[in-house]
Design an enzyme around this catalytic site. Sequence first.
Site, mmCIF file in Angstrom:
data_model
loop_
_atom_site.group_PDB
_atom_site.id
_atom_site.type_symbol
_atom_site.label_atom_id
_atom_site.label_comp_id
_atom_site.label_asym_id
_atom_site.label_seq_id
_atom_site.Cartn_x
_atom_site.Cartn_y
_atom_site.Cartn_z
ATOM 1 N N CYS A 2 0.608 -1.316 0.036
ATOM 2 C CA CYS A 2 0.173 0.179 0.037
ATOM 3 C C CYS A 2 0.840 1.260 0.208
ATOM 4 O O CYS A 2 1.938 1.359 0.661
ATOM 5 C CB CYS A 2 -0.993 0.041 1.154
ATOM 6 S SG CYS A 2 -1.967 -1.314 1.370
ATOM 7 N N ARG A 28 3.953 -0.177 -4.739
ATOM 8 C CA ARG A 28 3.653 -0.614 -3.468
ATOM 9 C C ARG A 28 2.747 -1.332 -3.442
ATOM 10 O O ARG A 28 2.419 -1.853 -2.349
ATOM 11 C CB ARG A 28 3.805 0.509 -2.438
ATOM 12 C CG ARG A 28 4.971 1.384 -2.291
ATOM 13 C CD ARG A 28 4.845 2.531 -1.375
ATOM 14 N NE ARG A 28 4.563 2.237 -0.140
ATOM 15 C CZ ARG A 28 5.588 1.990 0.784
ATOM 16 N NH1 ARG A 28 6.851 2.260 0.550
ATOM 17 N NH2 ARG A 28 5.314 1.323 2.064
ATOM 18 N N TRP A 71 -2.777 -2.871 -1.794
ATOM 19 C CA TRP A 71 -2.402 -4.104 -1.895
ATOM 20 C C TRP A 71 -3.069 -4.805 -1.034
ATOM 21 O O TRP A 71 -3.117 -4.650 0.012
ATOM 22 C CB TRP A 71 -0.818 -4.219 -1.497
ATOM 23 C CG TRP A 71 -0.198 -5.709 -1.815
ATOM 24 C CD1 TRP A 71 0.185 -6.349 -2.879
ATOM 25 C CD2 TRP A 71 -0.101 -6.842 -0.860
ATOM 26 N NE1 TRP A 71 0.451 -7.633 -2.718
ATOM 27 C CE2 TRP A 71 0.344 -8.102 -1.695
ATOM 28 C CE3 TRP A 71 -0.391 -6.989 0.461
ATOM 29 C CZ2 TRP A 71 0.654 -9.291 -0.840
ATOM 30 C CZ3 TRP A 71 -0.113 -8.258 1.204
ATOM 31 C CH2 TRP A 71 0.344 -9.129 0.545
ATOM 32 N N ASN A 97 -2.035 2.298 5.722
ATOM 33 C CA ASN A 97 -1.040 0.921 5.415
ATOM 34 C C ASN A 97 -0.633 0.287 6.608
ATOM 35 O O ASN A 97 -0.141 0.989 7.665
ATOM 36 C CB ASN A 97 0.144 1.726 5.103
ATOM 37 C CG ASN A 97 1.287 0.834 4.249
ATOM 38 O OD1 ASN A 97 0.990 -0.338 4.145
ATOM 39 N ND2 ASN A 97 2.483 1.174 4.138
ATOM 40 N N GLY A 98 -0.870 -1.064 6.592
ATOM 41 C CA GLY A 98 -0.682 -1.943 7.646
ATOM 42 C C GLY A 98 -1.967 -2.881 7.948
ATOM 43 O O GLY A 98 -2.738 -3.221 7.196
ATOM 44 N N GLU A 466 18.070 -17.813 -5.572
ATOM 45 C CA GLU A 466 17.904 -16.371 -6.049
ATOM 46 C C GLU A 466 17.374 -16.382 -7.113
ATOM 47 O O GLU A 466 16.435 -15.623 -7.738
ATOM 48 C CB GLU A 466 19.042 -15.588 -5.705
ATOM 49 C CG GLU A 466 18.915 -14.011 -6.273
ATOM 50 C CD GLU A 466 17.664 -13.178 -5.953
ATOM 51 O OE1 GLU A 466 16.876 -13.846 -4.924
ATOM 52 O OE2 GLU A 466 17.507 -12.282 -6.739
ATOM 53 N N LYS A 470 13.879 -14.934 -8.808
ATOM 54 C CA LYS A 470 13.759 -13.801 -10.059
ATOM 55 C C LYS A 470 13.018 -14.409 -11.230
ATOM 56 O O LYS A 470 11.971 -13.752 -11.477
ATOM 57 C CB LYS A 470 15.244 -13.571 -10.708
ATOM 58 C CG LYS A 470 16.105 -12.392 -10.180
ATOM 59 C CD LYS A 470 15.533 -11.109 -9.825
ATOM 60 C CE LYS A 470 14.669 -10.954 -8.727
ATOM 61 N NZ LYS A 470 15.308 -10.874 -7.339
ATOM 62 N N GLU A 473 9.268 -14.751 -9.991
ATOM 63 C CA GLU A 473 8.333 -13.631 -9.765
ATOM 64 C C GLU A 473 7.893 -12.670 -11.042
ATOM 65 O O GLU A 473 7.048 -12.213 -11.051
ATOM 66 C CB GLU A 473 8.798 -12.715 -8.566
ATOM 67 C CG GLU A 473 10.048 -11.665 -8.965
ATOM 68 C CD GLU A 473 10.723 -11.169 -7.585
ATOM 69 O OE1 GLU A 473 9.840 -10.808 -6.788
ATOM 70 O OE2 GLU A 473 11.894 -11.111 -7.339
ATOM 71 N N HIS A 489 19.014 -36.547 -5.276
ATOM 72 C CA HIS A 489 18.294 -36.990 -4.192
ATOM 73 C C HIS A 489 16.827 -36.703 -4.213
ATOM 74 O O HIS A 489 16.116 -36.991 -3.366
ATOM 75 C CB HIS A 489 18.933 -36.435 -3.125
ATOM 76 C CG HIS A 489 20.167 -36.896 -2.840
ATOM 77 N ND1 HIS A 489 20.726 -37.927 -2.396
ATOM 78 C CD2 HIS A 489 21.490 -35.975 -2.915
ATOM 79 C CE1 HIS A 489 22.058 -37.906 -2.433
ATOM 80 N NE2 HIS A 489 22.520 -36.829 -2.641
ATOM 81 N N LYS A 584 6.350 -4.244 -3.472
ATOM 82 C CA LYS A 584 7.716 -3.918 -3.275
ATOM 83 C C LYS A 584 8.075 -3.892 -1.739
ATOM 84 O O LYS A 584 9.204 -4.545 -1.512
ATOM 85 C CB LYS A 584 8.178 -2.368 -4.016
ATOM 86 C CG LYS A 584 9.436 -2.173 -3.791
ATOM 87 C CD LYS A 584 10.351 -3.009 -4.736
ATOM 88 C CE LYS A 584 11.884 -2.437 -4.599
ATOM 89 N NZ LYS A 584 12.621 -3.670 -5.155
HETATM 90 C C1 AGP Z 1 12.748 -9.452 -4.479
HETATM 91 O O1 AGP Z 1 12.932 -9.608 -5.679
HETATM 92 C C2 AGP Z 1 11.436 -9.952 -3.893
HETATM 93 N N1 AGP Z 1 10.452 -8.927 -4.575
HETATM 94 C C3 AGP Z 1 11.474 -10.025 -2.290
HETATM 95 O O2 AGP Z 1 11.748 -11.433 -2.117
HETATM 96 C C4 AGP Z 1 12.206 -8.727 -1.374
HETATM 97 O O3 AGP Z 1 13.534 -9.148 -1.584
HETATM 98 C C5 AGP Z 1 11.592 -9.154 0.038
HETATM 99 O O4 AGP Z 1 10.419 -8.747 0.188
HETATM 100 C C6 AGP Z 1 12.578 -8.293 0.978
HETATM 101 O O5 AGP Z 1 12.507 -7.057 0.841
HETATM 102 P P1 AGP Z 1 13.480 -6.049 1.404
HETATM 103 O O6 AGP Z 1 14.698 -6.041 0.779
HETATM 104 O O7 AGP Z 1 12.858 -4.541 1.236
HETATM 105 O O8 AGP Z 1 13.485 -6.300 2.896
#
Ligand code: AGP
Length: 589
Positions: A2, A28, A71, A97-98, A466, A470, A473, A489, A584
């Site tokens: 949000c 956001r 969101w 927001n929250g 990681e 990527k 998402e 395994h 984000k």
């Molecule tokens: C990153 O590509 C992701 N969208 C997500 O995992 C992100 O890294 C995670 O939410 C942590 O966010 P931050 O770095 O703002 O703490």
Amino acid sequence: MCGIVGYWSETENAFDILLNSLKKLEYRGYDSFGFATLNNRDLMTERKVGKISDTQCERLPGNMGIGHTRWATHGKVNEINSHPHKDCSGKIAVVHNGIIENFKELRDYLEKTGHTLRSETDTEILAHLLEEGLKKGMSLKESVIRISNLVRGRNSFVALSSDTGEMIASRNGSPLILGITNGKEVFIASDIPAFLDKTKKVTYLDDGQICCIGEHLEFYDFKTGNQVQKRVIEIDWKAEEAELGDYKHFMLKEIMEQKETLISAMNQNKEHLIEVAKRINGAKGVFFIGCGTAARVCHIAEYVFSKVANKHINYITASEFENYEHFLLPETLVIAVSQSGETADVLDALNIAKRKGCKIISILNNPGSSMERISDYTFPINAGPEKAVASTKATTSQIAVVILLAYACIENIKEADRILLDLSGKVNDMLNPRYEAHIGYVAKQVYKNKDIFIIGRGINYPLAIESAIKLMEVSYIHAQGFAGGELKHGPIALIEKGTPVIALIAEDKTKEEILSNAMEVKSRGAIIIGVSPEKNEIFDYWIKTPKVDEVASVIANLIPIQLLSYNIGILRGYNVDYPRNLAKSVTVR
Ligand code: AGP
């Protein structure tokens, strides 16, 4: 999670400014959006489902107002659940927001006392509780203070009242920052890019504070009710850093910016590096914590510290940190890694650490964030605003700072500087149009697949995980990262003819073994995409990466994966900057 904006001006129409600001916070949350403005004591609202940048809005009159991009947490994505929410009289509007943790009991109480709640959201109760305060004869300020103490959880909100003609913000958990100009206009927002083109002078509202917004700003501690004085500081972000410029997507822009951001990340206070390194060396336990991609950086840190400093550090996903609470001593160091500095699970973990008397270090991108304010030392990664939901440049900059810290532990920061300078020069050469085109070509070979697997060994194992984040998402393809040795395994059962397997390879002692692992899956029909400095006959496709130091290989190998993910997402027709269901900054648990 949000985005909130607010604007007050002596003379200007608020709506255009709110609209412009809110578009910059779309990252956001992008389920729905809405505005409320005050026009001569008339409260006007507009709410719409969808992305603000794709939707036509009707201009509302008035010189002050609030806006919100959602969101969804409580209730479906529809107009009724969109913010702003109003009280029964329709004279108070709130954006929030929250998550209000005692929402149920407060909602039951309001319904019993005759309020009509229209939405499924937790936010709406704020408007009704404010209404109750005003009915009891409180001022809006008193009513905001009362409800700020009443609601539990991380909650920030801005309220607008047509009865009193006031706008008041309250912060507890989620960020709210004021943008200050010449006294004739005031901005408030969840993040600085919302008003960065208008002012760089900011005041951070702290947790537990409210601000009455108008010609004169007044700040109060909502626990004591006492007035507090705040500082105005100047930030050095450039407005164009938060704009697309010639790029179609923030994700691509931010991937390309890594030519420069790796250098900016090296710009650390050497004394702080040395002091923190001494603390790491003398600590009774070092924990690196983060969420999502940042947690992968923590996992990478485990390998970097082992290799460089011969030191075992623990990496823990922040949401699991409470399970390790009993290991925490005042001599324990907790190092948070975060782009936003606002991630709820990390903040919760840091509060546990603080209670136990641990020293807190953070590696962050967002200046003035909540994590910075509870840390004993902060290393800013200096990557500039990162707006695409998928983290790219912040990730590689965080890894660069981890490398600096590990070398500081063996009193050899110079060597880290050498490694990172060599890397950044080679990344600069790598990111050329021919390279981009080649990755686009590889993306075309795999974008229709339903699964992609990624394997790595040693430091490239956490990178495999990681890489999967990527890919998933932004392309919505099922992707999974494994340690090369693990495939046989279990996961090897999923390999069939044509399954793409990406092998992340460094010029280190794991090279031969990871090639053997790639061979194992190739002989079962997998297509091998080798990401490595040297070509190998088992690769079906080769993505060349520069020869760099072993700890830097994760950065050199990650950047092409970011580009590959971007290209696959685009080929599949998705909006890579705003992937579905994500936001984000994750300020809820
Ligand atoms: C990153 O590509 C992701 N969208 C997500 O995992 C992100 O890294 C995670 O939410 C942590 O966010 P931050 O770095 O703002 O703490």
